[in-house]
Design a protein around this motif. Sequence first.
Motif, PDB file in Angstrom:
ATOM      1  N   ALA A   1       0.820  -1.218   0.000  1.00  0.00           N
ATOM      2  CA  ALA A   1       0.000   0.000   0.000  1.00  0.00           C
ATOM      3  C   ALA A   1       0.848   1.260   0.000  1.00  0.00           C
ATOM      4  O   ALA A   1       0.439   2.287  -0.559  1.00  0.00           O
ATOM      5  CB  ALA A   1      -0.940  -0.006   1.201  1.00  0.00           C
ATOM      6  N   THR A   2       2.022   1.190   0.611  1.00  0.00           N
ATOM      7  CA  THR A   2       2.842   2.388   0.737  1.00  0.00           C
ATOM      8  C   THR A   2       3.936   2.493  -0.324  1.00  0.00           C
ATOM      9  O   THR A   2       4.630   3.504  -0.380  1.00  0.00           O
ATOM     10  CB  THR A   2       3.490   2.464   2.134  1.00  0.00           C
ATOM     11  N   LEU A   3       4.059   1.488  -1.168  1.00  0.00           N
ATOM     12  CA  LEU A   3       5.082   1.508  -2.209  1.00  0.00           C
ATOM     13  C   LEU A   3       4.660   2.445  -3.335  1.00  0.00           C
ATOM     14  O   LEU A   3       3.542   2.367  -3.841  1.00  0.00           O
ATOM     15  CB  LEU A   3       5.295   0.096  -2.762  1.00  0.00           C
TER      16      LEU A   3
ATOM     17  N   ILE B   1       6.750  -8.883  -6.123  1.00  0.00           N
ATOM     18  CA  ILE B   1       7.361  -9.804  -5.151  1.00  0.00           C
ATOM     19  C   ILE B   1       6.557  -9.796  -3.853  1.00  0.00           C
ATOM     20  O   ILE B   1       6.265 -10.856  -3.298  1.00  0.00           O
ATOM     21  CB  ILE B   1       8.832  -9.430  -4.900  1.00  0.00           C
ATOM     22  N   TYR B   2       6.197  -8.616  -3.370  1.00  0.00           N
ATOM     23  CA  TYR B   2       5.376  -8.510  -2.155  1.00  0.00           C
ATOM     24  C   TYR B   2       4.050  -9.242  -2.344  1.00  0.00           C
ATOM     25  O   TYR B   2       3.579  -9.955  -1.454  1.00  0.00           O
ATOM     26  CB  TYR B   2       5.088  -7.051  -1.812  1.00  0.00           C
ATOM     27  N   GLU B   3       3.445  -9.050  -3.500  1.00  0.00           N
ATOM     28  CA  GLU B   3       2.150  -9.682  -3.795  1.00  0.00           C
ATOM     29  C   GLU B   3       2.291 -11.208  -3.821  1.00  0.00           C
ATOM     30  O   GLU B   3       1.453 -11.923  -3.273  1.00  0.00           O
ATOM     31  CB  GLU B   3       1.639  -9.156  -5.131  1.00  0.00           C
ATOM     32  N   PHE B   4       3.360 -11.698  -4.452  1.00  0.00           N
ATOM     33  CA  PHE B   4       3.618 -13.137  -4.495  1.00  0.00           C
ATOM     34  C   PHE B   4       3.746 -13.700  -3.078  1.00  0.00           C
ATOM     35  O   PHE B   4       3.127 -14.712  -2.740  1.00  0.00           O
ATOM     36  CB  PHE B   4       4.887 -13.432  -5.298  1.00  0.00           C
ATOM     37  N   ILE B   5       4.550 -13.036  -2.254  1.00  0.00           N
ATOM     38  CA  ILE B   5       4.753 -13.503  -0.878  1.00  0.00           C
ATOM     39  C   ILE B   5       3.436 -13.491  -0.118  1.00  0.00           C
ATOM     40  O   ILE B   5       3.103 -14.452   0.582  1.00  0.00           O
ATOM     41  CB  ILE B   5       5.818 -12.646  -0.162  1.00  0.00           C
ATOM     42  N   ASN B   6       2.666 -12.425  -0.263  1.00  0.00           N
ATOM     43  CA  ASN B   6       1.387 -12.343   0.434  1.00  0.00           C
ATOM     44  C   ASN B   6       0.452 -13.479   0.013  1.00  0.00           C
ATOM     45  O   ASN B   6      -0.199 -14.099   0.856  1.00  0.00           O
ATOM     46  CB  ASN B   6       0.729 -10.982   0.199  1.00  0.00           C
TER      47      ASN B   6
ATOM     48  N   TRP C   1      11.441  -0.808 -11.193  1.00  0.00           N
ATOM     49  CA  TRP C   1      11.884  -1.520  -9.992  1.00  0.00           C
ATOM     50  C   TRP C   1      10.782  -1.575  -8.938  1.00  0.00           C
ATOM     51  O   TRP C   1      10.609  -2.586  -8.265  1.00  0.00           O
ATOM     52  CB  TRP C   1      13.161  -0.899  -9.422  1.00  0.00           C
ATOM     53  N   ALA C   2      10.021  -0.481  -8.805  1.00  0.00           N
ATOM     54  CA  ALA C   2       8.947  -0.439  -7.811  1.00  0.00           C
ATOM     55  C   ALA C   2       7.836  -1.426  -8.169  1.00  0.00           C
ATOM     56  O   ALA C   2       7.287  -2.106  -7.293  1.00  0.00           O
ATOM     57  CB  ALA C   2       8.397   0.972  -7.681  1.00  0.00           C
ATOM     58  N   SER C   3       7.527  -1.520  -9.449  1.00  0.00           N
ATOM     59  CA  SER C   3       6.515  -2.485  -9.892  1.00  0.00           C
ATOM     60  C   SER C   3       6.981  -3.913  -9.643  1.00  0.00           C
ATOM     61  O   SER C   3       6.189  -4.778  -9.273  1.00  0.00           O
ATOM     62  CB  SER C   3       6.205  -2.293 -11.372  1.00  0.00           C
ATOM     63  N   GLN C   4       8.272  -4.159  -9.847  1.00  0.00           N
ATOM     64  CA  GLN C   4       8.818  -5.496  -9.601  1.00  0.00           C
ATOM     65  C   GLN C   4       8.780  -5.842  -8.112  1.00  0.00           C
ATOM     66  O   GLN C   4       8.452  -6.971  -7.744  1.00  0.00           O
ATOM     67  CB  GLN C   4      10.235  -5.596 -10.152  1.00  0.00           C
ATOM     68  N   ILE C   5       9.113  -4.870  -7.277  1.00  0.00           N
ATOM     69  CA  ILE C   5       9.051  -5.101  -5.828  1.00  0.00           C
ATOM     70  C   ILE C   5       7.609  -5.375  -5.405  1.00  0.00           C
ATOM     71  O   ILE C   5       7.345  -6.272  -4.612  1.00  0.00           O
ATOM     72  CB  ILE C   5       9.648  -3.907  -5.049  1.00  0.00           C
TER      73      ILE C   5
END
Length: 126
Positions: free
Chosen positions: A66-68, A82-87, A75-79
Amino acid sequence: MYGNKAYNAYKNNSVNHASKDQLLIMLVDGAVKYSKMGRQAILDKDSKKAHESLIRTQDIFIELMATLDTSAGEWASQIFSIYEFINNRLVEANIKKSVEIMDEIIPLIEEIRDTWHAATKLAKAK
């Protein structure tokens, strides 16, 4: 009882007065901590504790997403991905109470923590 109140007051003050960088570090440190607690609770067959720990870890990744600032570049879209995958894997691990899924994602969570720690150190050095 007093010691517990003092600790909670200290924790609240440290969060309320932390910089953005410090808050990010606190979040990623918490993600590692709670994911490992969730994994151990799954091993211990403590479904309630596993659920609570994994929900806390999910909440951290939802906050990170939410805060990204995804307008900051590729790079931000890629991060974010990754966050979405982990979640998503945390949700699945929680539903299935799967140690295998936790073993897959804990190293990713630790790598994210290590990356943000290194980035914060580099930013301070400049």
